[in-house]
Design an enzyme around this catalytic site. Structure first.
Site, short mmCIF file in Angstrom:
data_model
loop_
_atom_site.label_atom_id
_atom_site.label_comp_id
_atom_site.label_asym_id
_atom_site.label_seq_id
_atom_site.Cartn_x
_atom_site.Cartn_y
_atom_site.Cartn_z
N ASP A 124 -19.96 -21.11 -105.39
CA ASP A 124 -19.32 -22.39 -105.52
C ASP A 124 -18.23 -22.41 -106.84
O ASP A 124 -18.28 -21.40 -107.30
CB ASP A 124 -20.25 -23.55 -105.97
CG ASP A 124 -21.17 -23.24 -107.12
OD1 ASP A 124 -20.67 -22.29 -107.86
OD2 ASP A 124 -22.25 -23.85 -107.37
N GLY A 148 -17.85 -24.01 -109.59
CA GLY A 148 -18.26 -24.41 -110.98
C GLY A 148 -18.17 -25.97 -111.20
O GLY A 148 -18.21 -26.58 -112.26
N GLY A 149 -17.57 -26.52 -110.10
CA GLY A 149 -17.27 -28.10 -110.07
C GLY A 149 -18.53 -29.01 -110.37
O GLY A 149 -18.75 -29.92 -110.77
N TYR A 150 -19.58 -28.43 -109.64
CA TYR A 150 -21.02 -29.23 -110.11
C TYR A 150 -21.50 -29.00 -111.55
O TYR A 150 -22.00 -30.07 -111.86
CB TYR A 150 -22.15 -28.51 -109.07
CG TYR A 150 -23.71 -29.22 -109.19
CD1 TYR A 150 -23.68 -30.44 -108.51
CD2 TYR A 150 -24.38 -28.67 -109.88
CE1 TYR A 150 -24.82 -31.06 -108.56
CE2 TYR A 150 -25.65 -29.53 -109.96
CZ TYR A 150 -25.84 -30.66 -109.44
OH TYR A 150 -27.08 -31.37 -109.61
N ASP A 180 -13.10 -28.62 -107.98
CA ASP A 180 -13.28 -30.31 -107.88
C ASP A 180 -14.08 -30.75 -108.70
O ASP A 180 -14.71 -30.20 -109.57
CB ASP A 180 -14.14 -30.48 -106.49
CG ASP A 180 -15.42 -29.94 -106.07
OD1 ASP A 180 -15.81 -29.05 -107.03
OD2 ASP A 180 -15.98 -30.77 -105.57
N GLN A 234 -14.64 -35.23 -101.37
CA GLN A 234 -15.20 -36.12 -102.21
C GLN A 234 -14.99 -37.57 -101.92
O GLN A 234 -14.95 -37.72 -100.84
CB GLN A 234 -14.72 -35.93 -103.60
CG GLN A 234 -15.25 -34.46 -104.24
CD GLN A 234 -16.66 -34.58 -104.67
OE1 GLN A 234 -17.26 -35.40 -104.76
NE2 GLN A 234 -17.10 -33.09 -104.92
N GLY A 284 -20.53 -33.80 -103.67
CA GLY A 284 -20.91 -35.21 -104.14
C GLY A 284 -21.78 -36.05 -103.66
O GLY A 284 -22.02 -37.10 -103.92
N ASP A 326 -27.01 -25.37 -98.82
CA ASP A 326 -27.51 -24.51 -99.89
C ASP A 326 -28.52 -25.60 -100.79
O ASP A 326 -28.02 -26.83 -101.04
CB ASP A 326 -26.52 -23.78 -100.83
CG ASP A 326 -26.05 -24.83 -101.93
OD1 ASP A 326 -26.30 -24.58 -103.14
OD2 ASP A 326 -25.09 -25.44 -101.56
N HIS A 375 -42.37 -17.66 -99.91
CA HIS A 375 -42.67 -18.56 -98.82
C HIS A 375 -41.92 -19.61 -98.35
O HIS A 375 -41.47 -19.90 -97.17
CB HIS A 375 -44.00 -19.45 -98.92
CG HIS A 375 -44.21 -20.52 -98.29
ND1 HIS A 375 -44.63 -20.30 -96.78
CD2 HIS A 375 -44.41 -21.80 -98.51
CE1 HIS A 375 -44.72 -21.51 -96.18
NE2 HIS A 375 -44.48 -22.30 -97.24
#
Length: 376
Positions: free
Chosen positions: A92, A94-96, A146, A194, A221, A271, A340
């Site tokens: 990803d 880095g936007g998150y 983003d 977004q 988002g 994910d 698990h």
């Protein structure tokens, strides 16, 4: 990268596909275990490959940039060699983290200045620098830079942020064209839709992203605190617009039920940290419902962790033993629970694929949602 649509479910928008990369084939729908720092927490690469057996895993640009840093990754020959993983990887952008580190960052048109959570040092991410970092990390699939808006989000802010994300996308594409591939293999680039939970913004953004002509597309988002019904509504709006012949990735989602419902809406890739994070807190996901292994009721239950489980830990250990490990704060308990849960997520998406191909996905999904809603 090449995506082939194998078949579609007759009663929903669920699809089974095949995604081919230079590091291997990914059968969709797929769940990607999160390996934020170049490791899936608590799992050896041998266990990851042989027992959990994912087609692809995820790494995080922000965290890998800070540690071990891109210079080390380049010297190693990229993240695959650094962590000894020969299957596909997605990073990803880095936007998150820009969203989650809101107290330590400042967003401008040029990019984002942020404060490291490690040592307090300041850094700057721009669409251009994030493309360079992801080239150096060397994942098979890389994401556009983003801004992930929070929930709830004011309409004006969501609209302003969406347009900036689109401008950042154009800058990503322009700069990426100037950057040669590294390490002898190619990378696929996914832009991100977004627009928060506003239908008109999601439609605008989906159309903009679809027109970018990328080999795959992502939806960001969501899963940031909004009700599940709003997540499903926005996903349905977006999947109606994104091209059918390209993979669709719903970022950061989610519970097993979320995954099945979004597969039914036409999503191919997922994910989430939930299976690993919840495992470390003693929550086990199963086909028959959720288990809190810390509960006293499991103290003398000597049945296997999960008789239906696909990993070796499911039948090698008992619920009573696993509960004991958590009560004693032994790290092995967290490892067993993590293996698990990840194994269950992999079973779930692969079973979904089989039912899509068989043409009875919708009925199976409805049954599974009911079963998995139980607290055991």
């Amino acid at each position: 990268m090449k995506f082939d649509l194998v078949t579609k479910d007759p009663l929903s928008k669920a699809r089974a596909g095949t995604l081919t990369t230079d590091h291997g084939v990914i059968q969709t729908p797929i769940f990607m275990p999160v390996g934020t720092m170049g490791t899936v927490k608590g799992v050896h690469q041998r266990e990851l490959k042989e027992d959990i057996n994912p087609d692809i895993i995820l790494g995080n640009t922000y965290h890998l940039y800070l540690r071990p840093q891109t210079e080390i990754l380049e010297k190693a020959g990229g993240l695959h060699k650094f962590m000894n993983w020969d299957r596909p990887i997605l990073t990803d952008s880095g936007g998150y983290q820009v969203y989650s580190l809101s107290a330590n960052r400042k967003i401008k048109e040029e990019g984002v200045k942020f404060k490291s959570h490690i040592d307090g040092s300041y850094h700057f991410f721009s669409p251009e620098s994030v493309m360079e970092i992801q080239r150096t990390i060397g994942a098979d699939i890389i994401m556009a830079f983003d801004e992930c808006t929070p929930y709830p989000c004011d309409y004006r802010y969501a609209k302003r942020s969406m347009h900036m994300t689109h401008r950042w996308l154009d800058r990503c594409i322009t700069h990426l064209e100037k950057l040669p591939f590294k390490y002898g293999y190619s990378q696929a680039f996914f832009p991100i839709v977004q627009g928060s939970t506003y239908t008109d913004l999601r439609q605008q953004s989906a159309e903009y992203i679809a027109n970018a002509g990328a080999v795959g597309n992502a939806i960001g988002g969501l899963s940031v605190g909004e009700p599940a019904e709003e997540m499903y509504a926005m996903t349905e709006v977006v999947t109606a617009i994104l091209p059918e012949d390209k993979p669709r990735y719903l970022m950061g989602v989610g519970t097993p039920i979320n995954i099945l419902e979004n597969i039914a809406l036409g999503i191919d890739m997922f994910d989430c940290v939930m299976p690993t994070r919840n495992a470390r807190n003693g929550m086990l996901f199963t086909a028959n419902g959720t288990i809190n292994i810390k509960n006293k009721k499991w103290e003398d239950d000597f049945s296997p962790v999960d008789e239906m489980g696909i990993t070796y830990v499911d039948t090698q250990y008992t619920k009573a033993y696993l509960r004991h490990l958590f009560a004693a704060n032994e790290y092995l308990g967290k490892q067993i629970a993590t293996i698990h849960n990840l194994g269950f997520y992999m079973w779930l998406v692969r079973e979904a694929r089989e039912h899509i191909i068989a043409g009875d996905f919708y009925a199976w999904k409805e049954k599974m949602v009911k079963q998995m809603s139980q607290r055991l």
